[in-house]
Write an enzyme that holds these catalytic residues in place. Structure first.
Site, PDB file in Angstrom:
ATOM      1  CB  SER A   8      -0.999  -0.105   1.239  1.00  0.00           C
ATOM      2  OG  SER A   8      -0.845   1.574   1.263  1.00  0.00           O
ATOM      3  CG  HIS A  33      -3.858  -1.311  -1.746  1.00  0.00           C
ATOM      4  ND1 HIS A  33      -5.455  -2.404  -1.659  1.00  0.00           N
ATOM      5  CD2 HIS A  33      -4.485  -0.742  -0.981  1.00  0.00           C
ATOM      6  CE1 HIS A  33      -5.595  -2.246  -1.012  1.00  0.00           C
ATOM      7  NE2 HIS A  33      -5.688  -1.440   0.106  1.00  0.00           N
ATOM      8  CG  ASP A  35      -5.025   2.812   1.230  1.00  0.00           C
ATOM      9  OD1 ASP A  35      -5.939   1.805   0.616  1.00  0.00           O
ATOM     10  OD2 ASP A  35      -4.150   2.077   1.820  1.00  0.00           O
ATOM     11  CG  MET A  37      -8.665   7.072   3.399  1.00  0.00           C
ATOM     12  SD  MET A  37      -7.684   6.947   4.184  1.00  0.00           S
ATOM     13  CE  MET A  37      -6.732   5.200   4.546  1.00  0.00           C
ATOM     14  CG  HIS A  66      -9.320   0.379   0.374  1.00  0.00           C
ATOM     15  ND1 HIS A  66      -8.810  -0.360   1.273  1.00  0.00           N
ATOM     16  CD2 HIS A  66      -9.863   0.147   0.394  1.00  0.00           C
ATOM     17  CE1 HIS A  66      -9.306  -0.357   2.378  1.00  0.00           C
ATOM     18  NE2 HIS A  66     -10.676  -0.371   1.782  1.00  0.00           N
ATOM     19  CG  MET A  68     -11.420   2.833   2.580  1.00  0.00           C
ATOM     20  SD  MET A  68      -9.645   2.199   3.952  1.00  0.00           S
ATOM     21  CE  MET A  68      -8.830   3.501   2.111  1.00  0.00           C
ATOM     22  CG  MET A 137     -12.084  -3.457   5.317  1.00  0.00           C
ATOM     23  SD  MET A 137      -9.974  -2.524   4.909  1.00  0.00           S
ATOM     24  CE  MET A 137      -8.960  -1.796   5.893  1.00  0.00           C
ATOM     25  N   GLY A 142      -9.116   3.707   7.681  1.00  0.00           N
ATOM     26  CA  GLY A 142      -8.711   5.188   7.621  1.00  0.00           C
ATOM     27  C   GLY A 142      -7.228   5.671   8.052  1.00  0.00           C
ATOM     28  CG  PHE A 143      -5.416   7.013  10.446  1.00  0.00           C
ATOM     29  CD1 PHE A 143      -4.762   8.144  10.132  1.00  0.00           C
ATOM     30  CD2 PHE A 143      -6.521   6.470  10.869  1.00  0.00           C
ATOM     31  CE1 PHE A 143      -5.896   9.004  10.379  1.00  0.00           C
ATOM     32  CE2 PHE A 143      -7.562   7.737  10.894  1.00  0.00           C
ATOM     33  CZ  PHE A 143      -6.983   9.072  10.829  1.00  0.00           C
ATOM     34  N   GLY A 145       0.050   1.634   9.474  1.00  0.00           N
ATOM     35  CA  GLY A 145       0.800   1.937  10.718  1.00  0.00           C
ATOM     36  C   GLY A 145      -0.498   1.236  12.345  1.00  0.00           C
ATOM     37  CG  ASP A 175      -5.636  -2.710   3.322  1.00  0.00           C
ATOM     38  OD1 ASP A 175      -4.675  -2.704   4.605  1.00  0.00           O
ATOM     39  OD2 ASP A 175      -6.665  -2.211   2.460  1.00  0.00           O
ATOM     40  N   GLY A 176      -4.163  -4.350   6.716  1.00  0.00           N
ATOM     41  CA  GLY A 176      -4.312  -3.613   7.849  1.00  0.00           C
ATOM     42  C   GLY A 176      -3.963  -4.650   8.893  1.00  0.00           C
ATOM     43  N   GLY A 177      -2.047  -3.931   8.968  1.00  0.00           N
ATOM     44  CA  GLY A 177      -1.908  -4.368  10.072  1.00  0.00           C
ATOM     45  C   GLY A 177      -1.146  -5.633  10.105  1.00  0.00           C
ATOM     46  N   GLY A 197       1.165  -2.115   3.825  1.00  0.00           N
ATOM     47  CA  GLY A 197       2.162  -0.364   3.895  1.00  0.00           C
ATOM     48  C   GLY A 197       3.134  -0.339   4.878  1.00  0.00           C
ATOM     49  CB  SER A 198       3.254   0.662   8.137  1.00  0.00           C
ATOM     50  OG  SER A 198       2.689   0.073   8.641  1.00  0.00           O
TER      51      SER A 198
HETATM   52  C1  DX5 Z   1      -6.058   1.991   6.071  1.00  0.00           C
HETATM   53  C2  DX5 Z   1      -5.680   1.497   4.694  1.00  0.00           C
HETATM   54  C3  DX5 Z   1      -4.582   0.297   4.005  1.00  0.00           C
HETATM   55  C4  DX5 Z   1      -3.409   0.594   4.670  1.00  0.00           C
HETATM   56  C5  DX5 Z   1      -2.736  -0.480   5.416  1.00  0.00           C
HETATM   57  O1  DX5 Z   1      -6.726   2.152   6.022  1.00  0.00           O
HETATM   58  O2  DX5 Z   1      -6.901   0.858   3.982  1.00  0.00           O
HETATM   59  O3  DX5 Z   1      -4.713  -0.086   2.674  1.00  0.00           O
HETATM   60  O4  DX5 Z   1      -2.291   1.634   3.702  1.00  0.00           O
HETATM   61  O5  DX5 Z   1      -1.423   0.094   6.053  1.00  0.00           O
HETATM   62  P1  DX5 Z   1      -0.584  -0.328   6.827  1.00  0.00           P
HETATM   63  O6  DX5 Z   1      -0.592  -1.647   6.360  1.00  0.00           O
HETATM   64  O7  DX5 Z   1       0.724  -0.467   7.608  1.00  0.00           O
HETATM   65  O8  DX5 Z   1      -1.950  -0.961   8.309  1.00  0.00           O
HETATM   66 ZN    ZN Z   2      -6.220   0.149   1.957  1.00  0.00          ZN
END
Ligand code: DX5
Ligand code: ZN
Length: 219
Positions: A8, A33, A35, A37, A66, A68, A137, A142-143, A145, A175-177, A197-198
């Site tokens: 991401s 990917h 995002d 928002m 994606h 959102m 999810m 939203g964020f 990390g 997706d997420g963490g 992402g992170s």
């Molecule tokens: C969160 C996004 C994710 C985000 C994941 O709302 O949809 O795609 O970038 O980031 P990490 O992998 O850092 O949780």
């Molecule tokens: Zn995403």
């Protein structure tokens, strides 16, 4: 099903986005990917069609976009024209989900649905023929990390069961963490496509991180 990695770019360095996208492509990424928002559906504002179009110009990888955002129907055409390969919408903000998925398909992208952690799997029950990917999810969107929500492993297992008993073989994206340390558990629970992402962009060596992720999801 083939297991894939989708970095991401939310956690990439936007001062050199082209370099970052090319770096993860060279490092073995399967999708990019992106995002989107809107500050309404989620408490953050990111990027729009211009960044999708720019990403389209610097990689051959499929763009996994994606959304959102509220009122996704109004923007589907624009995001597909910009180069989205997969377009994911949230049923929490789609009044007519089946119509939206059909619209995405008719416009030439792959329709996907993303469920927030609290959104039940039964939301998918009647739209399975219209969906080409399901995104679970594993954080509240939203964020970047944030920490992976462990209860989502059970949700993934239940989704896998639901798809198997319906005889449906669509890939499950997560997706997420997602990081090297939990990716094997997520894979065993049913994940096929892993957004990170992170977990990728905040590491020093993208190729080493993606190779380690692929090793762990293959075993
Ligand atoms: C969160 C996004 C994710 C985000 C994941 O709302 O949809 O795609 O970038 O980031 P990490 O992998 O850092 O949780
Ligand atoms: Zn995403």
């Amino acid at each position: 099903m083939k297991k894939l990695i989708a970095p991401s770019i939310l956690s990439a360095d936007f001062t050199c986005l082209e370099k970052e996208i090319k770096a993860v492509e060279a490092a073995g990424a399967d999708y990019i990917h992106i995002d989107i928002m809107d500050g309404h559906f989620v408490p953050n504002i990111t990027v729009g069609t211009q960044i999708v179009a720019a990403a389209r110009r610097c990689t051959k990888l499929p763009l996994d976009v994606h959304l959102m955002i509220e009122n996704p129907d109004c923007y589907i055409d624009d995001f597909i024209t910009a180069g989205s390969s997969v377009l994911t919408v949230h049923p929490e903000v789609c009044y007519h989900l089946q119509r939206t998925l059909k619209l995405i398909k008719d416009k030439g992208a792959r329709p996907a649905v993303a469920l927030n952690p609290a959104t039940p799997l039964c939301t998918l029950e009647h739209i399975l023929p219209d969906v080409e990917m399901i995104l679970i999810m594993t954080v509240n969107p939203g964020f970047g990390g944030q920490k992976f929500i462990p209860a989502m492993l059970q949700k993934l297992r239940q989704l896998k069961e639901m798809l198997d008993s319906a005889g449906v073989t669509v890939p499950i994206e997560v997706d997420g963490g997602i990081v090297v340390d939990n990716i094997a558990d997520v894979s065993r629970a049913g994940g096929d496509i892993f957004v990170s992402g992170s977990g990728i962009f905040k590491t020093a060596d993208y190729a080493q991180t993606i190779a380690e992720m692929k090793k762990r999801i293959a075993s």
